[in-house]
Design a protein around this motif. Structure first.
Motif, mmCIF file in Angstrom:
data_model
loop_
_atom_site.group_PDB
_atom_site.id
_atom_site.type_symbol
_atom_site.label_atom_id
_atom_site.label_comp_id
_atom_site.label_asym_id
_atom_site.label_seq_id
_atom_site.Cartn_x
_atom_site.Cartn_y
_atom_site.Cartn_z
ATOM 1 N N ALA A 17 15.889 -4.827 6.197
ATOM 2 C CA ALA A 17 15.259 -6.155 6.512
ATOM 3 C C ALA A 17 14.342 -6.725 5.444
ATOM 4 O O ALA A 17 14.150 -7.898 5.438
ATOM 5 C CB ALA A 17 14.811 -6.077 7.874
ATOM 6 N N HIS A 18 13.433 -5.832 4.733
ATOM 7 C CA HIS A 18 12.760 -6.107 3.637
ATOM 8 C C HIS A 18 13.175 -5.963 2.122
ATOM 9 O O HIS A 18 12.166 -6.530 1.288
ATOM 10 C CB HIS A 18 11.349 -5.072 3.821
ATOM 11 C CG HIS A 18 10.693 -5.230 4.916
ATOM 12 N ND1 HIS A 18 9.992 -6.185 5.359
ATOM 13 C CD2 HIS A 18 10.740 -4.623 6.389
ATOM 14 C CE1 HIS A 18 9.314 -6.263 6.571
ATOM 15 N NE2 HIS A 18 9.812 -5.174 7.322
ATOM 16 N N GLN A 77 0.894 -1.164 0.235
ATOM 17 C CA GLN A 77 -0.178 0.058 -0.142
ATOM 18 C C GLN A 77 0.719 1.134 0.033
ATOM 19 O O GLN A 77 1.936 1.357 0.802
ATOM 20 C CB GLN A 77 -0.929 -0.102 1.012
ATOM 21 C CG GLN A 77 -1.792 1.223 1.237
ATOM 22 C CD GLN A 77 -2.903 1.185 2.449
ATOM 23 O OE1 GLN A 77 -2.848 0.352 3.263
ATOM 24 N NE2 GLN A 77 -3.819 1.978 2.308
ATOM 25 N N LEU A 78 0.675 2.293 -0.874
ATOM 26 C CA LEU A 78 1.413 3.554 -0.899
ATOM 27 C C LEU A 78 0.471 4.582 -0.380
ATOM 28 O O LEU A 78 -0.645 4.825 -0.638
ATOM 29 C CB LEU A 78 1.529 3.734 -2.319
ATOM 30 C CG LEU A 78 2.436 2.825 -3.282
ATOM 31 C CD1 LEU A 78 2.765 3.231 -4.776
ATOM 32 C CD2 LEU A 78 3.878 2.810 -2.445
ATOM 33 N N VAL A 79 1.036 5.179 0.680
ATOM 34 C CA VAL A 79 0.200 5.997 1.569
ATOM 35 C C VAL A 79 0.930 7.568 1.456
ATOM 36 O O VAL A 79 2.077 7.695 1.806
ATOM 37 C CB VAL A 79 0.475 5.883 2.744
ATOM 38 C CG1 VAL A 79 -0.242 6.969 4.040
ATOM 39 C CG2 VAL A 79 -0.295 4.469 3.351
ATOM 40 N N ILE A 83 9.552 -6.019 -2.989
ATOM 41 C CA ILE A 83 8.706 -4.800 -2.631
ATOM 42 C C ILE A 83 8.890 -3.812 -3.620
ATOM 43 O O ILE A 83 8.155 -2.958 -4.184
ATOM 44 C CB ILE A 83 8.997 -4.225 -1.150
ATOM 45 C CG1 ILE A 83 8.593 -5.520 -0.491
ATOM 46 C CG2 ILE A 83 8.424 -2.986 -0.976
ATOM 47 C CD1 ILE A 83 8.815 -5.474 1.088
ATOM 48 N N GLY A 84 10.221 -3.508 -4.072
ATOM 49 C CA GLY A 84 10.454 -2.436 -4.939
ATOM 50 C C GLY A 84 9.777 -2.561 -6.278
ATOM 51 O O GLY A 84 9.191 -1.598 -6.887
ATOM 52 N N VAL A 142 7.834 -0.023 5.531
ATOM 53 C CA VAL A 142 9.054 -0.660 5.082
ATOM 54 C C VAL A 142 9.713 0.075 4.103
ATOM 55 O O VAL A 142 10.755 -0.429 3.676
ATOM 56 C CB VAL A 142 8.672 -2.060 4.474
ATOM 57 C CG1 VAL A 142 7.874 -2.928 5.222
ATOM 58 C CG2 VAL A 142 7.637 -1.921 3.140
ATOM 59 N N GLY A 143 9.357 1.304 3.970
ATOM 60 C CA GLY A 143 10.334 2.173 3.073
ATOM 61 C C GLY A 143 9.418 3.337 2.374
ATOM 62 O O GLY A 143 8.402 3.749 2.886
ATOM 63 N N HIS A 144 10.118 4.002 1.577
ATOM 64 C CA HIS A 144 9.267 5.108 0.809
ATOM 65 C C HIS A 144 9.767 5.559 -0.602
ATOM 66 O O HIS A 144 10.892 4.939 -0.926
ATOM 67 C CB HIS A 144 9.562 6.350 1.661
ATOM 68 C CG HIS A 144 10.968 7.012 1.797
ATOM 69 N ND1 HIS A 144 12.023 6.715 2.575
ATOM 70 C CD2 HIS A 144 11.502 7.794 0.634
ATOM 71 C CE1 HIS A 144 13.039 6.882 2.169
ATOM 72 N NE2 HIS A 144 12.831 7.974 0.931
#
Length: 183
Positions: free
Chosen positions: A82-83, A27-29, A88-89, A58-60
């Protein structure tokens, strides 16, 4: 229709389904969405989104969309160590592609991320999406910005200065004698 188009479409759908699976848990917030004068994509929009998986950050990703709406520029994609290595990227890039349907262009790709961008380009190409080559250096960025400079509004102070000098020139032309030899 070419002979291999159905086969090509099959593999595009299959690759897209794999990328959809990677992006499904993400999910992008949006933390910030702005269009500050002086930013690379001005008068387009810059975004800063947190990346969440299962409600945990977990990142931005820091990206912008130019005012033509035909490119999305990735300034920074950072995943907590850690992720990393979990897709994910790639899932983030795929979500951005799905949302905007425009080519994605990295800005100043770090040498340590070359492997990621190479794999991402191959996976996106297999799915029929486009990740373009990076833009690096002031000259490349300025050349890219020239595509939308006609959309950049004139700053108020610059407009006032321009109008003043236009007025001075008009006044000067009105006072000037009609021809040579006239005092």
């Amino acid at each position: 229709m070419r002979l291999f188009d159905p086969l090509h479409d099959f593999f595009h759908r299959r690759a897209a389904a794999r990328l959809d699976a990677l992006a499904s848990d993400l999910q992008l917030v949006t933390q910030r969405s702005e269009s500050p004068r002086g930013s690379f994509v001005f008068p387009g929009t810059d975004y800063l989104d947190d990346i969440e998986v299962g409600g945990h950050r977990v990142g931005h990703v820091d990206y912008g969309i130019n005012p033509l709406g035909d490119r999305l520029y990735i300034n920074m994609l950072e995943i907590v160590p850690a992720h990393q290595g979990q897709g994910i990227g790639l899932g983030v890039l795929w979500q951005l592609w799905r949302a905007h349907q425009v080519p994605i262009v990295p800005l100043y790709q770090y040498t340590s991320s070359d492997g990621f961008w190479y794999r991402a380009r191959r996976r996106f190409a297999a799915a029929g999406a486009m990740l373009e080559d990076e833009l690096r250096g002031v000259q490349e960025l300025e050349l890219e910005q020239q595509r939308w400079q006609h959309l950049v509004p004139e700053a108020e102070d610059k407009r006032l200065i321009r109008e003043y000098w236009e007025w001075v020139a008009a006044e000067h032309a009105a006072v000037r004698p009609a021809g040579p030899g006239i005092p």
